[in-house]
Scaffold this motif. Structure first.
Motif, short mmCIF file in Angstrom:
data_model
loop_
_atom_site.label_atom_id
_atom_site.label_comp_id
_atom_site.label_asym_id
_atom_site.label_seq_id
_atom_site.Cartn_x
_atom_site.Cartn_y
_atom_site.Cartn_z
N ILE A 237 39.19 42.63 31.58
CA ILE A 237 39.48 41.33 32.22
C ILE A 237 38.21 40.79 32.87
O ILE A 237 37.94 39.59 32.82
N LYS A 238 37.42 41.68 33.48
CA LYS A 238 36.15 41.24 34.06
C LYS A 238 35.23 40.68 32.97
O LYS A 238 34.57 39.66 33.16
N THR A 239 35.22 41.34 31.82
CA THR A 239 34.40 40.86 30.70
C THR A 239 34.87 39.48 30.24
O THR A 239 34.07 38.59 29.96
N LYS A 240 36.19 39.32 30.18
CA LYS A 240 36.75 38.02 29.77
C LYS A 240 36.41 36.93 30.78
O LYS A 240 36.07 35.80 30.40
N MET A 241 36.46 37.26 32.07
CA MET A 241 36.13 36.27 33.09
C MET A 241 34.67 35.83 32.95
O MET A 241 34.35 34.64 33.04
N GLN A 242 33.78 36.78 32.70
CA GLN A 242 32.37 36.43 32.52
C GLN A 242 32.19 35.59 31.26
O GLN A 242 31.35 34.69 31.22
N GLU A 243 33.00 35.87 30.24
CA GLU A 243 32.94 35.09 29.01
C GLU A 243 33.29 33.63 29.29
O GLU A 243 32.65 32.71 28.75
N TYR A 244 34.31 33.40 30.11
CA TYR A 244 34.66 32.02 30.47
C TYR A 244 33.46 31.32 31.12
O TYR A 244 33.12 30.19 30.77
#
Length: 200
Positions: A140-147
């Motif tokens: 989820i942290k990776t996805k947030m950074q992707e956003y």
């Protein structure tokens, strides 16, 4: 007769399709329509991420979150809010579905009606992810950074398990708040304050 049941403890389930199968945007959209009982995302490299429907407890808390965002969006009038069933195609090619999102009205209106009907090729300015009990935190942290890397200006990752909120901002290091009562939308969503009382 014995029935064998396998329970997957941690989601998402990752399906690797390429190079054998390379779904077009329209094919991916149709695949998601045929599997409405699942939450499906696609990474920038083409893997499909399969998640079960949200549990009732998390769904109720997400409903509260969406309600608070809706009230602000309705009063503010400068953008459009979206719920967790909405898919967006990010500039890097990934298809993502944040638990809540907001897009400025002028950016939304710049899309054709046809693009608005499917997974709109746009990264929201604001996104929220609410960690459920079955979610691993690292993805989820990776996805947030992707956003953020794809144009989001502000993001909240709400980790109920540890009662923490990670705040993602464009061009700024991630901030972690321990057990906050609320969190502000800063200059991206002026006047929006998310009350975490019913979300915890």
């Amino acid at each position: 007769m014995t029935e064998l049941t396998t329970q997957v403890e941690n989601y998402p389930l990752v399906l690797h399709l390429q190079p054998i199968i390379n779904l077009t945007d329209d094919e991916f959209f149709e695949f998601c329509q045929m599997n409405r009982d699942l939450r499906i995302e696609r990474t920038a490299t083409g893997e499909l991420l399969i998640m079960p429907p949200t549990g009732t407890e998390t769904g109720g808390r997400n409903f509260n979150l969406i309600g608070q965002l809706w009230a602000w969006v309705n009063q503010d009038g400068t953008g459009i809010g979206f719920d967790s069933s909405t898919g967006f195609k990010l500039p890097n090619g990934a298809n993502r579905s944040p638990d809540a999102a907001w897009v400025k009205l002028e950016r939304w209106n710049a899309l054709t009606p046809e693009l608005q009907k499917k997974f709109a090729p746009i990264c929201p300015e604001f996104v929220v992810e609410l960690r459920s009990a079955s979610d691993n935190l690292a993805p989820i942290k990776t996805k947030m950074q992707e956003y953020i890397d794809n144009g989001a200006l502000l993001g909240f990752l709400i980790d109920r398990k540890n009662r923490q909120v990670y705040i993602y901002r464009a061009g700024v290091a991630v901030e972690c708040l321990d057990n906050p009562a609320n969190v502000s939308g800063d200059s991206v969503l002026p006047g929006f304050v998310l009350d975490l009382g019913k979300i915890w």
